[in-house]
Design an enzyme around this catalytic site. Structure first.
Site, PDB file in Angstrom:
ATOM      1  NE  ARG A 165     -17.180 -22.351   0.383  1.00 20.20           N
ATOM      2  CZ  ARG A 165     -17.683 -21.126   0.459  1.00 20.20           C
ATOM      3  NH1 ARG A 165     -17.044 -20.102  -0.084  1.00 20.20           N
ATOM      4  NH2 ARG A 165     -18.825 -20.917   1.077  1.00 20.20           N
ATOM      5  CG  ASP A 166     -12.591 -23.815   7.558  1.00 23.45           C
ATOM      6  OD1 ASP A 166     -11.398 -23.496   7.343  1.00 23.45           O
ATOM      7  OD2 ASP A 166     -13.158 -23.626   8.647  1.00 23.45           O
ATOM      8  CG  LEU A 167     -10.030 -30.835   4.663  1.00 23.85           C
ATOM      9  CD1 LEU A 167     -11.181 -31.615   5.263  1.00 23.85           C
ATOM     10  CD2 LEU A 167      -9.519 -31.510   3.399  1.00 23.85           C
TER      11      LEU A 167
ATOM     12  CG  ASN B 255     -13.174 -28.076  10.684  1.00 24.28           C
ATOM     13  OD1 ASN B 255     -13.548 -27.807  11.822  1.00 24.28           O
ATOM     14  ND2 ASN B 255     -13.155 -27.174   9.718  1.00 24.28           N
TER      15      ASN B 255
ATOM     16  CB  THR C 182      -8.309 -22.069   8.729  1.00 28.29           C
ATOM     17  OG1 THR C 182      -9.593 -22.268   9.322  1.00 28.29           O
ATOM     18  CG2 THR C 182      -7.262 -21.995   9.834  1.00 28.29           C
TER      19      THR C 182
END
Length: 233
Positions: free
Chosen positions: A40-42, A46, A81
């Site tokens: 969900r926040d790749l 990260n 993001t």
């Protein structure tokens, strides 16, 4: 040592290694782990690299975990993001394994171009990086997306295939995007690829449009990749 490692990232074979590693990591999360995980926040920030340039997906604070064959969910609080969030997640809070596929596609195009999707600008249009890549693809000029620093270390066919796969991953409709198992297969061979359809978020959204989306967003990542050097104690 950090500057030495960063200089290695300019090499295309090293970037290909990183791309393949991220793809295999996502495949594990989506299909091979005991609980299916949707990150969900790749995003580029990260992805951590060790001394051998092996990528590690990090920061699972927003990850969704699913049992059995579950692979999608809805949420009232969209967190992520800008620049990496899939359209169905941003607009409706719907996330699935294809949301991670979209984010992976954004990273592919960023790795090839050396540019960030969010904040990208071009003198001839207002499209974001996805829209610019789409324009070049439709005009048969995809190689113009390649960062100038990579031109001496790569094969045109490999670059074109990577861009093509990236565009397949960022297609607007969820059902058109490939799964990560298909992506890994496409990256690992030179077989024919289906034609991509127009990507989502083709044009950079205005400030007014951003205000209508209920996002709790992280700031855009600055670096293309985060390098974490692990030393034994």
């Amino acid at each position: 040592m950090e500057d030495e490692v960063k200089s290695v990232l300019l090499d295309w074979p090293c970037r290909v290694q990183i791309i393949h590693g991220i793809a295999r990591g996502l495949l594990y999360l989506h299909h091979d782990s005991r609980l299916r995980i949707i990150h969900r926040d790749l995003k580029a920030g990260n992805i951590l690299l060790d001394r051998d340039m092996n990528p590690k997906i990090s920061d699972f604070g927003l990850a969704g975990r699913f049992r059995g064959q579950e692979d999608e969910a809805n949420t009232n609080k969209v967190v992520g993001t800008l620049g990496y969030i899939s359209p169905e997640y941003a607009a409706n809070g719907h996330f699935s394994i294809k949301s991670d596929v979209f984010s992976f596609g954004v990273m592919l195009l960023e790795i090839v171009s050396g540019k960030k999707n969010r904040g990208f600008s071009h003198q001839d249009h207002k499209d974001n990086l996805l829209g610019h890549a789409w324009r070049l693809y439709k005009a048969g000029k995809s190689l113009e997306l390649l960062a100038a620093t990579l031109s001496d270390s790569c094969f045109d066919f490999e670059v074109l295939r990577t861009i093509h796969i990236g565009l397949l991953c960022v297609q607007d409709h969820v059902e058109d995007r490939p799964t990560m198992s298909s992506v890994v297969l496409m990256l690992g061979n030179d077989g024919p690829l289906p034609p991509p359809k127009q990507p989502a978020f083709f044009t950079e959204m205005t400030h007014a449009e951003h205000d209508t989306i209920p996002l709790m967003v992280s700031p855009p990542s600055i670096d293309c990749v985060t390098i974490t050097l692990l030393d034994g104690r």
